[in-house]
Design a protein around this motif. Structure first.
Motif, PDB file in Angstrom:
ATOM      1  N   ASN A   1      42.091  34.554  37.927  1.00  0.00           N
ATOM      2  CA  ASN A   1      40.910  35.240  38.470  1.00  0.00           C
ATOM      3  C   ASN A   1      41.107  36.759  38.424  1.00  0.00           C
ATOM      4  O   ASN A   1      40.223  37.491  37.989  1.00  0.00           O
ATOM      5  N   GLN A   2      42.265  37.231  38.863  1.00  0.00           N
ATOM      6  CA  GLN A   2      42.522  38.674  38.864  1.00  0.00           C
ATOM      7  C   GLN A   2      42.548  39.236  37.448  1.00  0.00           C
ATOM      8  O   GLN A   2      42.060  40.331  37.209  1.00  0.00           O
ATOM      9  N   SER A   3      43.125  38.472  36.524  1.00  0.00           N
ATOM     10  CA  SER A   3      43.182  38.963  35.144  1.00  0.00           C
ATOM     11  C   SER A   3      41.767  39.162  34.613  1.00  0.00           C
ATOM     12  O   SER A   3      41.493  40.119  33.897  1.00  0.00           O
TER      13      SER A   3
ATOM     14  N   GLY B   1      46.291  32.054  47.443  1.00  0.00           N
ATOM     15  CA  GLY B   1      47.005  32.422  46.221  1.00  0.00           C
ATOM     16  C   GLY B   1      47.395  33.892  46.223  1.00  0.00           C
ATOM     17  O   GLY B   1      48.484  34.255  45.786  1.00  0.00           O
ATOM     18  N   GLY B   2      46.504  34.730  46.728  1.00  0.00           N
ATOM     19  CA  GLY B   2      46.791  36.167  46.802  1.00  0.00           C
ATOM     20  C   GLY B   2      47.967  36.461  47.718  1.00  0.00           C
ATOM     21  O   GLY B   2      48.796  37.326  47.424  1.00  0.00           O
ATOM     22  N   LYS B   3      48.049  35.707  48.816  1.00  0.00           N
ATOM     23  CA  LYS B   3      49.176  35.919  49.740  1.00  0.00           C
ATOM     24  C   LYS B   3      50.496  35.498  49.091  1.00  0.00           C
ATOM     25  O   LYS B   3      51.505  36.192  49.222  1.00  0.00           O
ATOM     26  N   ILE B   4      50.466  34.366  48.400  1.00  0.00           N
ATOM     27  CA  ILE B   4      51.671  33.915  47.687  1.00  0.00           C
ATOM     28  C   ILE B   4      52.066  34.973  46.663  1.00  0.00           C
ATOM     29  O   ILE B   4      53.241  35.329  46.542  1.00  0.00           O
TER      30      ILE B   4
ATOM     31  N   VAL C   1      54.808  29.123  35.926  1.00  0.00           N
ATOM     32  CA  VAL C   1      55.282  29.355  37.301  1.00  0.00           C
ATOM     33  C   VAL C   1      56.230  28.221  37.708  1.00  0.00           C
ATOM     34  O   VAL C   1      57.286  28.463  38.302  1.00  0.00           O
ATOM     35  N   MET C   2      55.883  26.996  37.357  1.00  0.00           N
ATOM     36  CA  MET C   2      56.737  25.859  37.716  1.00  0.00           C
ATOM     37  C   MET C   2      58.092  25.943  37.040  1.00  0.00           C
ATOM     38  O   MET C   2      59.126  25.727  37.679  1.00  0.00           O
TER      39      MET C   2
ATOM     40  N   ILE D   1      51.449  26.752  44.104  1.00  0.00           N
ATOM     41  CA  ILE D   1      51.487  27.107  42.681  1.00  0.00           C
ATOM     42  C   ILE D   1      50.085  27.046  42.092  1.00  0.00           C
ATOM     43  O   ILE D   1      49.664  27.940  41.350  1.00  0.00           O
ATOM     44  N   ASN D   2      49.330  26.007  42.457  1.00  0.00           N
ATOM     45  CA  ASN D   2      47.951  25.906  41.978  1.00  0.00           C
ATOM     46  C   ASN D   2      47.122  27.095  42.455  1.00  0.00           C
ATOM     47  O   ASN D   2      46.374  27.706  41.680  1.00  0.00           O
ATOM     48  N   ASN D   3      47.286  27.459  43.718  1.00  0.00           N
ATOM     49  CA  ASN D   3      46.512  28.581  44.254  1.00  0.00           C
ATOM     50  C   ASN D   3      46.892  29.896  43.582  1.00  0.00           C
ATOM     51  O   ASN D   3      46.023  30.693  43.235  1.00  0.00           O
ATOM     52  N   VAL D   4      48.185  30.101  43.383  1.00  0.00           N
ATOM     53  CA  VAL D   4      48.603  31.386  42.803  1.00  0.00           C
ATOM     54  C   VAL D   4      48.207  31.451  41.320  1.00  0.00           C
ATOM     55  O   VAL D   4      47.817  32.509  40.830  1.00  0.00           O
TER      56      VAL D   4
END
Ligand SMILES: *[C@@H]1O[C@H](CO)[C@@H](O)[C@H](O)[C@H]1NC(C)=O
Ligand SMILES: *[C@@H]1O[C@H](CO)[C@@H](O)[C@H](O)[C@H]1NC(C)=O
Length: 112
Positions: free
Chosen positions: A103-105, A30-33, A75-76, A94-97
């Motif tokens: 998580n980051q928030s 997700g982080g890479k996306i 996102v979708m 999309i699920n990963n991001v």
């Protein structure tokens, strides 16, 4: 059939550990996306287009966006200036991001 039951087993195992299946998301992927597809507007969890609507937990809470489901939907489908990513990113991406953003928030976007 066998692998279907293996997947069920893994989900039951995660429930037994009191982890929700969303934790099975790949936050690193997700982080890479995010870095490839979102930082143009959302670097550091900010919002360069609409500065009052950041990806920080206070703003996500205020706009009822602080769930994987709400983030996934946006996102979708996109919203206002934000493009829709359905069809451009896979459902998995999309699920990963979405999981990564939530998580980051919650962690404070501190490693940006
Ligand atoms: C997402 O990032 C990848 C890697 O840079 C790129 O190939 C792809 O076109 C991007 N997709 C979208 C929808 O921006
Ligand atoms: C974010 O993900 C990391 C890695 O899985 C985890 O250690 C951390 O507890 C998560 N943060 C929150 C606030 O859920």
């Amino acid at each position: 059939m066998r692998s279907f039951f293996s997947i069920l087993f893994i989900f039951n195992f995660l429930y037994a550990l009191n982890l929700s299946p969303t934790l099975a998301a790949d936050l690193e992927a997700g982080g890479k996306i995010f870095n490839a597809n979102c930082t143009a507007c959302h670097i550091g969890g900010n919002n360069l287009i609409m500065p009052s609507k950041t990806l920080k937990i206070e703003d996500l809470d205020q706009y009822k966006m602080s769930s994987v489901e709400a983030i996934t939907t946006q996102v979708m489908n996109g919203k206002n200036a934000m493009p829709a990513f359905q069809g451009r990113l896979s459902a998995d991406d999309i699920n990963n991001v979405a999981n990564y953003v939530l998580n980051q928030s919650q962690s404070g976007w501190d490693d940006e």
